[in-house]
Design an enzyme around this catalytic site. Structure first.
Site, mmCIF file in Angstrom:
data_model
loop_
_atom_site.group_PDB
_atom_site.id
_atom_site.type_symbol
_atom_site.label_atom_id
_atom_site.label_comp_id
_atom_site.label_asym_id
_atom_site.label_seq_id
_atom_site.Cartn_x
_atom_site.Cartn_y
_atom_site.Cartn_z
ATOM 1 N N CYS A 178 1.182 -1.414 0.045
ATOM 2 C CA CYS A 178 0.094 -0.071 0.210
ATOM 3 C C CYS A 178 1.109 1.285 -0.396
ATOM 4 O O CYS A 178 0.499 1.985 -0.035
ATOM 5 C CB CYS A 178 -0.618 -0.031 1.153
ATOM 6 S SG CYS A 178 -1.869 -1.090 1.224
ATOM 7 N N HIS A 318 -3.309 8.874 5.666
ATOM 8 C CA HIS A 318 -3.105 7.411 4.722
ATOM 9 C C HIS A 318 -5.276 7.240 5.476
ATOM 10 O O HIS A 318 -5.471 6.630 4.055
ATOM 11 C CB HIS A 318 -2.100 6.506 5.677
ATOM 12 C CG HIS A 318 -2.162 5.003 4.807
ATOM 13 N ND1 HIS A 318 -2.327 4.799 3.566
ATOM 14 C CD2 HIS A 318 -3.119 3.992 6.111
ATOM 15 C CE1 HIS A 318 -2.305 3.003 3.237
ATOM 16 N NE2 HIS A 318 -2.525 2.772 4.465
ATOM 17 N N GLU A 329 -1.453 7.279 12.906
ATOM 18 C CA GLU A 329 -1.528 8.403 11.809
ATOM 19 C C GLU A 329 -1.374 9.890 13.317
ATOM 20 O O GLU A 329 -0.215 9.970 13.575
ATOM 21 C CB GLU A 329 -2.460 8.328 11.062
ATOM 22 C CG GLU A 329 -2.015 7.295 9.983
ATOM 23 C CD GLU A 329 -2.630 8.495 8.465
ATOM 24 O OE1 GLU A 329 -2.103 9.315 8.389
ATOM 25 O OE2 GLU A 329 -3.559 7.803 8.566
ATOM 26 N N LYS A 350 -9.486 8.453 0.760
ATOM 27 C CA LYS A 350 -9.732 7.653 0.991
ATOM 28 C C LYS A 350 -11.967 7.372 1.201
ATOM 29 O O LYS A 350 -12.538 6.698 1.177
ATOM 30 C CB LYS A 350 -9.592 6.357 2.100
ATOM 31 C CG LYS A 350 -7.654 6.334 1.452
ATOM 32 C CD LYS A 350 -7.536 5.103 2.035
ATOM 33 C CE LYS A 350 -5.980 4.476 1.741
ATOM 34 N NZ LYS A 350 -5.130 6.109 1.952
ATOM 35 N N HIS A 355 -9.831 2.901 -1.038
ATOM 36 C CA HIS A 355 -8.248 1.956 -0.829
ATOM 37 C C HIS A 355 -7.929 1.431 -2.195
ATOM 38 O O HIS A 355 -8.433 0.061 -2.022
ATOM 39 C CB HIS A 355 -8.034 1.433 0.306
ATOM 40 C CG HIS A 355 -6.868 0.951 0.875
ATOM 41 N ND1 HIS A 355 -6.131 1.153 0.418
ATOM 42 C CD2 HIS A 355 -6.205 0.750 1.906
ATOM 43 C CE1 HIS A 355 -4.724 0.515 0.467
ATOM 44 N NE2 HIS A 355 -5.037 0.787 1.725
ATOM 45 N N PHE A 414 0.892 -3.625 4.898
ATOM 46 C CA PHE A 414 0.950 -4.592 5.233
ATOM 47 C C PHE A 414 2.430 -4.564 4.884
ATOM 48 O O PHE A 414 2.837 -4.553 4.394
ATOM 49 C CB PHE A 414 0.150 -5.469 4.423
ATOM 50 C CG PHE A 414 -1.573 -5.352 4.957
ATOM 51 C CD1 PHE A 414 -1.873 -4.348 5.840
ATOM 52 C CD2 PHE A 414 -2.047 -6.261 4.545
ATOM 53 C CE1 PHE A 414 -2.584 -4.335 6.245
ATOM 54 C CE2 PHE A 414 -3.666 -6.043 4.852
ATOM 55 C CZ PHE A 414 -3.785 -5.533 5.264
#
Length: 431
Positions: A178, A318, A329, A350, A355, A414
Site C-alpha cells: 500500500c 493514509h 497516524e 479514502k 483504498h 502491510f
C-alpha cells in the site's frame, strides 16, 4: 527553506511535477477527480464487478471506465489487464498535460509503475478458464489466452507505458504494497537526481476488485461490512469506522529535472522536496499505536526537504478507516510535528474513493499537488462522529479554502512499510 537554484537536497538535481493523469472512482481524468474530491462526494457503492453476495464485505469504489471511450483499441483491450489499461490512460493524460509530447529524448526518459497486486482480475479470470472453474487440478493450457504470461509479470505494464512514450531509459516496477504509490514516485525522483534520466513517467495502478482480493481482506476483517450503507461505508477517524472500502484506479505523473522543465517553459505544479521510508519489523498487519516508525519517515522526509515541521500547511493522510491505523497516524503526527500537529489540517480522500491498494498513494499525491495548485484542502467525507482519540483537525465533510504551499502525504502498508513525501509549491522556491 527550499533553495531557488537547480540543486536539490543533498546536492542532487531538483525534481518537479509538470503533468498529472488520473483514472479514479467517480471520474476519469484529473478534472473530474478533483471535482469529486472538492465536492466531498463519495464513489463507494455495492460491488458490481462480480456477484459478491457470498462475501462479508460487499462494498467498493469502482471506476466507471469504458476502454473504448478512453480511446483504447480492440487489440489493447483484449491484450491488457484492467490495471494496465488504467496506467496507460493516466500516463497519456499526464503527457498531454505536461506539454512535453514531441520534446522527449528516448535515452533520457524512463518509466516507473507501482502496483500492489498486478494483474489480479485477468489472473483470476484466466485461472477459472484453464481449471474449468476450479474443477480440475491439472490445468489445461490449451484454453489459456496467449497473453497469460503478461498477466503473471507486472513489469509488462511498465513496458507498455514505456512503449507509449518511447522511453529507452530506466523502466521498471515498484511493489511495496500500500505504499507503492509514494515509493514509485520517490524512486523515479532518485533516478533523475542521480542523473540517470531527465524525465520520468511515474505513478501507480491497481485494479484488484475481484473475488480473490475480497476474500483475502475478508479473512483478516480489514474491509468494512457496512453493506447496507455503501455511500458512507468508509469513515476515517470516525468513532463508527469499521474497516476500509476497496477501490481501484491510477495516477501517473510527468516528473522532470527542474532546469529541463524551466528551459522548455513548462507549467510546474510542485517540487518533490523530500521523502523517506521506514519498516517497523513488527507485524505483517499490526501497527504500534505510538506511530514511531511513521513518525521517523515523516521526520526523514522533512529533513531531506529542509522544511521545518511548522511549515507544513496540510497533511494528506493514509486514513484507511481501520481502528489501529487511524490511531497509529494520529500518534505519528503528534510525535513528528509536536504542537503543530494540532493546528495542521488533515484529511483522508479514502473516505471518497476507497483504498485502491498500491495505486492509492499516487492518487493521494495527485490530490496533494492539486491542493497546492488550487489552494483547496479536500475533506474527509463521512466524518460525523469524531473519535475522541483522533483529536486533530481532520477537515470533516466540506472542503476548505486555504493557501497551501507545503503538503505532507503519508502511507502505511502491510508488512510494516511506512512512507512519507513532502511536496512544495512554486511560491516557495521558483526563481
Amino acid at each position: 527553506m527550499l533553495r531557488k537554484n537547480e540543486e536539490g537536497p543533498r546536492g542532487g538535481r531538483r525534481v518537479v511535477v509538470t503533468g498529472i493523469g488520473v483514472v479514479a472512482p467517480g471520474g476519469i481524468g484529473t478534472k473530474q477527480y478533483w471535482d469529486l474530491l472538492t465536492a466531498g462526494r463519495t464513489a463507494t457503492r455495492t460491488i458490481t464487478a462480480f456477484d459478491a453476495t457470498q462475501f462479508r464485505s460487499r462494498v467498493a469504489a469502482e471506476c466507471d471506465f469504458n476502454p473504448v471511450e478512453a480511446g483504447l483499441t480492440q487489440r489493447q483491450i483484449r491484450r491488457w489487464d484492467r490495471t494496465t489499461q488504467f496506467a496507460y490512460v493516466a500516463a497519456r493524460e499526464a503527457l498531454v498535460d505536461s506539454g512535453i509530447v514531441g520534446e522527449l529524448h528516448p535515452e533520457r526518459t524512463g518509466v516507473m509503475v507501482g502496483t500492489a497486486c498486478g494483474m489480479t482480475i485477468s489472473l483470476d479470470h484466466e485461472y477459472a478458464v484453464v481449471s474449468d472453474e476450479g474443477r480440475i487440478w491439472q490445468v489445461d493450457e490449451a484454453h489459456a489466452m496467449p497473453y497469460l504470461y503478461d498477466y503473471f509479470v507486472p513489469s509488462s505494464m511498465a513496458a507498455e507505458v514505456a512503449g507509449l512514450v518511447g522511453a529507452e531509459g530506466p523502466v521498471g516496477i515498484v511493489s511495496t504494497g500500500c505504499t507503492s504509490g509514494i515509493d514509485v514516485v520517490t524512486h523515479a525522483v532518485d533516478l533523475i537526481r542521480d542523473g540517470e534520466a531527465d524525465v520520468m513517467i511515474a505513478g501507480a495502478s491497481d485494479a484488484a476488485i475481484s473475488p480473490i482480493t475480497v476474500a483475502c481482506f475478508d479473512a483478516i476483517k480489514a474491509t468494512t461490512p457496512r453493506n447496507d450503507e455503501p455511500e458512507t461505508a468508509s469513515r476515517p477517524f470516525d468513532r463508527t469506522r469499521n474497516g476500509f472500502a476497496l477501490g481501484e484506479g491510477s495516477a501517473v505523473f510527468v516528473l522532470e529535472e527542474f532546469g529541463h522543465a524551466r528551459r522548455r517553459g513548462a507549467h510546474v505544479y510542485a517540487e518533490i522536496a523530500g521523502y523517506a521510508s521506514r519498516c517497523n519489523a513488527f507485524s505483517m498487519t499490526g501497527l504500534r499505536p505510538d506511530g514511531v516508525e511513521l513518525a521517523a519517515a515523516i521526520t526523514g522526509a522533512l529533513d531531506l526537504a529542509r522544511v521545518d515541521r511548522s511549515e507544513i500547511d496540510y497533511i494528506n493522510a493514509h486514513g484507511s478507516a481501520t481502528k489501529q491505523n487511524d490511531l497509529h497516524e494520529t500518534g505519528a503526527y503528534k510525535r513528528s510535528l509536536g504542537e503543530h500537529a494540532y493546528t495542521t489540517p488533515v484529511s483522508s480522500i479514502k473516505s471518497m474513493i476507497g483504498h485502491s491498494l498500491g495505486a492509492i498513494c499516487s492518487l493521494e499525491v495527485a490530490a496533494s499537488v492539486l491542493a497546492i495548485e488550487h489552494s483547496v484542502i479536500p475533506p474527509t467525507a463521512n466524518l460525523r462522529e469524531p473519535d475522541p482519540e483522533c483529536d486533530l483537525d481532520y477537515v470533516p465533510l466540506v472542503a476548505r479554502e486555504q493557501r497551501t504551499d507545503v503538503v505532507l502525504s503519508v502511507a502505511s502498508g502491510f508488512g510494516g512499510f511506512q512512507s512519507a513525501i513532502v511536496l512544495a509549491g512554486p511560491g516557495r522556491w521558483a526563481a
